[in-house]
Design an enzyme around this catalytic site. Structure first.
Site, PDB file in Angstrom:
ATOM      1  CD1 TRP A 158      -9.033  -0.064   4.657  1.00 32.50           C
ATOM      2  CD2 TRP A 158     -10.279   1.158   5.904  1.00 32.50           C
ATOM      3  NE1 TRP A 158     -10.051   0.497   3.664  1.00 32.50           N
ATOM      4  CE2 TRP A 158     -10.637   1.283   4.438  1.00 32.50           C
ATOM      5  CE3 TRP A 158     -10.619   1.984   6.831  1.00 32.50           C
ATOM      6  CZ2 TRP A 158     -11.825   2.117   4.444  1.00 32.50           C
ATOM      7  CZ3 TRP A 158     -11.761   2.981   6.606  1.00 32.50           C
ATOM      8  CH2 TRP A 158     -12.173   2.983   5.231  1.00 32.50           C
ATOM      9  N   GLY A 212     -10.599   5.332  -1.302  1.00 32.33           N
ATOM     10  CA  GLY A 212     -10.800   6.483  -1.241  1.00 32.33           C
ATOM     11  C   GLY A 212     -10.423   7.268  -0.074  1.00 32.33           C
ATOM     12  CB  ALA A 268      -8.675   3.023  10.080  1.00 30.07           C
ATOM     13  CE  LYS A 316      -3.715   6.640  -0.307  1.00 31.11           C
ATOM     14  NZ  LYS A 316      -3.584   6.426   1.304  1.00 31.11           N
ATOM     15  CG  ASP A 367      -7.103   7.852  -0.551  1.00 29.08           C
ATOM     16  OD1 ASP A 367      -6.675   8.464   0.513  1.00 29.08           O
ATOM     17  OD2 ASP A 367      -7.023   6.785  -0.574  1.00 29.08           O
ATOM     18  CB  THR A 372      -2.864  10.183   1.771  1.00 29.51           C
ATOM     19  OG1 THR A 372      -3.958   9.546   1.611  1.00 29.51           O
ATOM     20  CG2 THR A 372      -1.846   9.253   2.505  1.00 29.51           C
TER      21      THR A 372
HETATM   22  N1  LIG Z   1      -5.714   2.532   7.930  1.00 28.88           N
HETATM   23  C1  LIG Z   1      -6.118   3.172   7.257  1.00 28.88           C
HETATM   24  O1  LIG Z   1      -6.616   4.445   7.452  1.00 28.88           O
HETATM   25  C2  LIG Z   1      -6.469   2.508   5.678  1.00 28.88           C
HETATM   26  C3  LIG Z   1      -5.693   1.504   5.409  1.00 28.88           C
HETATM   27  N2  LIG Z   1      -6.048   1.183   4.076  1.00 28.88           N
HETATM   28  C4  LIG Z   1      -5.324   0.054   3.499  1.00 28.88           C
HETATM   29  O2  LIG Z   1      -5.918  -1.288   4.114  1.00 28.88           O
HETATM   30  C5  LIG Z   1      -4.658  -2.143   4.183  1.00 28.88           C
HETATM   31  C6  LIG Z   1      -4.651  -2.770   5.680  1.00 28.88           C
HETATM   32  O3  LIG Z   1      -4.219  -1.693   6.352  1.00 28.88           O
HETATM   33  P1  LIG Z   1      -4.361  -1.430   8.024  1.00 28.88           P
HETATM   34  O4  LIG Z   1      -5.686  -2.085   8.253  1.00 28.88           O
HETATM   35  O5  LIG Z   1      -4.315   0.164   8.239  1.00 28.88           O
HETATM   36  O6  LIG Z   1      -3.257  -2.298   8.614  1.00 28.88           O
HETATM   37  P2  LIG Z   1      -2.583  -1.953   9.858  1.00 28.88           P
HETATM   38  O7  LIG Z   1      -1.370  -1.301   9.716  1.00 28.88           O
HETATM   39  O8  LIG Z   1      -3.553  -1.544  10.989  1.00 28.88           O
HETATM   40  O9  LIG Z   1      -2.056  -3.443  10.556  1.00 28.88           O
HETATM   41  C7  LIG Z   1      -1.237  -4.279   9.762  1.00 28.88           C
HETATM   42  C8  LIG Z   1      -2.075  -5.402   9.294  1.00 28.88           C
HETATM   43  O10 LIG Z   1      -1.275  -6.308   8.925  1.00 28.88           O
HETATM   44  C9  LIG Z   1      -1.328  -7.737   9.243  1.00 28.88           C
HETATM   45  N3  LIG Z   1       0.048  -8.278   8.885  1.00 28.88           N
HETATM   46  C10 LIG Z   1       1.191  -8.027   9.403  1.00 28.88           C
HETATM   47  N4  LIG Z   1       2.132  -8.705   8.831  1.00 28.88           N
HETATM   48  C11 LIG Z   1       1.470  -9.849   8.050  1.00 28.88           C
HETATM   49  C12 LIG Z   1       1.785 -11.023   7.509  1.00 28.88           C
HETATM   50  N5  LIG Z   1       3.072 -11.478   7.210  1.00 28.88           N
HETATM   51  N6  LIG Z   1       0.861 -11.759   6.614  1.00 28.88           N
HETATM   52  C13 LIG Z   1      -0.481 -11.251   6.620  1.00 28.88           C
HETATM   53  N7  LIG Z   1      -0.751 -10.322   7.397  1.00 28.88           N
HETATM   54  C14 LIG Z   1      -0.031  -9.400   8.061  1.00 28.88           C
HETATM   55  C15 LIG Z   1      -1.863  -7.472  10.497  1.00 28.88           C
HETATM   56  O11 LIG Z   1      -2.354  -8.514  10.785  1.00 28.88           O
HETATM   57  C16 LIG Z   1      -2.747  -6.274  10.282  1.00 28.88           C
HETATM   58  O12 LIG Z   1      -3.872  -6.792   9.790  1.00 28.88           O
HETATM   59  C17 LIG Z   1      -3.627  -1.391   3.479  1.00 28.88           C
HETATM   60  O13 LIG Z   1      -3.405  -1.895   2.110  1.00 28.88           O
HETATM   61  C18 LIG Z   1      -4.055  -0.044   3.625  1.00 28.88           C
HETATM   62  O14 LIG Z   1      -3.318   0.954   2.670  1.00 28.88           O
HETATM   63  C19 LIG Z   1      -7.114   1.755   3.074  1.00 28.88           C
HETATM   64  C20 LIG Z   1      -7.708   2.878   3.596  1.00 28.88           C
HETATM   65  C21 LIG Z   1      -7.660   3.240   5.034  1.00 28.88           C
HETATM   66  O1  LIG Z   2      -5.421   5.270   2.648  1.00 33.35           O
HETATM   67  C1  LIG Z   2      -5.520   5.960   3.727  1.00 33.35           C
HETATM   68  C2  LIG Z   2      -6.529   6.885   3.786  1.00 33.35           C
HETATM   69  O2  LIG Z   2      -7.420   6.908   2.796  1.00 33.35           O
HETATM   70  C3  LIG Z   2      -4.711   5.973   4.957  1.00 33.35           C
HETATM   71  O3  LIG Z   2      -3.439   6.488   4.595  1.00 33.35           O
HETATM   72  P1  LIG Z   2      -2.258   5.814   5.207  1.00 33.35           P
HETATM   73  O4  LIG Z   2      -2.016   4.422   5.005  1.00 33.35           O
HETATM   74  O5  LIG Z   2      -0.815   6.738   4.801  1.00 33.35           O
HETATM   75  O6  LIG Z   2      -2.404   6.147   6.837  1.00 33.35           O
END
Ligand SMILES: NC(=O)C1=CN([C@@H]2O[C@H](COP(=O)(O)OP(=O)(O)OC[C@H]3O[C@@H](n4cnc5c(N)ncnc54)[C@H](O)[C@@H]3O)[C@@H](O)[C@H]2O)C=CC1
Ligand SMILES: O=C(CO)COP(=O)(O)O
Length: 329
Positions: free
Chosen positions: A12, A133, A137, A188, A241, A245
């Site tokens: 993200w 929302g 990603a 969610k 969302d 999801t």
């Molecule tokens: N991937 C998506 O489609 C979306 C994700 N989000 C939210 O964004 C946030 C980040 O998710 P993603 O970017 O998808 O993560 P990701 O699942 O792609 O990657 C994991 C992340 O966790 C970090 N990480 C792992 N262990 C760690 C530690 N001990 N200390 C600090 N960081 C650590 C990694 O550096 C990496 O940035 C979450 O809260 C997720 O719910 C929100 C909207 C969309």
């Molecule tokens: O927040 C998300 C989409 O809005 C991503 O959902 P997941 O973390 O379940 O893949």
């Protein structure tokens, strides 16, 4: 606003850095993993967390948070349970009043705090906003149309941030209710696990619709109990969302539920995953928060019990189906 900093080089954070760069902002992405930093700088890809997307706009990656010190605003996109430590690390470089847009979806374990509360404690000099929302990603990185909520109590700042981030294919809608936006995104994720379990067990589309609707009632009750507006969670950051999801195995949270419903243990469901399924960490905190608020959240309770190994899937489903008859409202 001309420069953006992004803390967190997961899927993200990388997709949002691309949004910033496509919007013409000078963009620096801080990533924890040195291999992510070098891959982004050398190959214009984040092969670890967002494979298959070659950047079509310039993003500079760095492993040094000092490189974000001059950013006009910062997006924080670490997993929710790591927000606090990321703020501690960024504190020496944070100027007074720096706008910090919280993009993580979760509730902190132990403290039961929302991300804005963690920010208030960890970096009180920042100006907070929440971006949340329906937005996978990979969709955003591919430039597919997406709309999100950007909640900021300072309406002028909210408008500036939305204007800086918006693209024809990335549309932030403004709100002032950060708590509503945060509860939407956090709850969610837990409900998506429930929908995955239902799907994995083959309970059918009717059960799926019931889970989404009754889950939305839990989300709304929690938001209102925390002083948020019901209308906020009826928007993109809540209902929107939830629909996304709970409807796609592309969701990490739903896919964990699918595996559990299919008979796997949590350990098996999470094995080999580099990506975070926030609902797993947030479920106990969401449930504890609901109890603290005296809010009934039986679906979240069932998910938390299954994840904690305190209930078998069939037992949790039977528990939900045998609840007393009550008013829908
Ligand atoms: N991937 C998506 O489609 C979306 C994700 N989000 C939210 O964004 C946030 C980040 O998710 P993603 O970017 O998808 O993560 P990701 O699942 O792609 O990657 C994991 C992340 O966790 C970090 N990480 C792992 N262990 C760690 C530690 N001990 N200390 C600090 N960081 C650590 C990694 O550096 C990496 O940035 C979450 O809260 C997720 O719910 C929100 C909207 C969309
Ligand atoms: O927040 C998300 C989409 O809005 C991503 O959902 P997941 O973390 O379940 O893949």
């Amino acid at each position: 606003m001309k420069t953006a900093g992004v803390i967190g080089g997961g899927a993200w954070g990388t997709a949002l850095a691309l949004v910033c760069a496509r919007a013409g902002l000078d963009t620096t992405l801080w990533a924890r993993e040195p291999e992510v930093v070098s891959a982004v700088n050398e190959t214009r890809e984040n092969r670890t967390f967002l494979p298959g997307v070659v950047f079509d706009a310039p993003v500079r990656a760095s492993g040094d948070l000092a490189d974000l010190a001059g950013a006009d605003f910062v997006l924080n996109v670490t997993p929710a349970q790591h927000l606090r430590s990321s703020l501690d690390a960024f504190r020496p470089y944070a100027r007074a009043g720096v706008p910090m847009v919280l993009c993580s979806k979760g509730v902190e374990q132990g403290s039961l705090k929302l991300m804005t509360e963690v920010l208030e404690e960890g970096l009180p000099q920042a100006s907070p906003a929440v971006l949340s929302g329906p937005s996978f990603a990979i969709d955003v990185a591919k430039g597919l149309p997406t709309a999100v909520t950007l909640a900021c109590p300072d309406e002028e700042l909210g408008f500036q941030l939305a204007a800086a981030l918006s693209l024809p294919t990335f549309r932030p809608y403004l709100a002032t209710d950060m708590i509503g936006a945060e509860i939407g995104g956090s709850v969610k994720n837990v409900l998506a696990i429930a929908c995955g379990i239902s799907e994995g067990k083959g309970l059918g589309r009717s059960a799926h619709a019931a889970l989404i609707t009754r889950g939305f009632a839990e989300m709304t009750r929690m938001a209102v109990a925390l002083g948020a507006e019901a209308e906020t969670v009826a928007g993109l950051c809540g209902l929107g969302d939830l629909v996304l999801t709970c409807s796609s195995p592309q969701s990490r949270n739903m896919s964990v539920g699918l595996a559990l419903g299919g008979g796997q243990t949590l350990e098996q469901a999470l094995a080999g995953k580099v990506s975070v399924a926030e609902g797993v960490a947030s479920a106990p905190a969401v449930v504890a928060l609901a109890r603290k608020l005296n809010v009934e959240a039986p679906i979240c309770e069932a998910v938390a019990a299954i994840l904690a190994g305190e209930a078998q899937v069939d037992q949790a489903i039977a528990g939900l189906l045998s609840r007393p008859i009550r008013s829908e409202r």
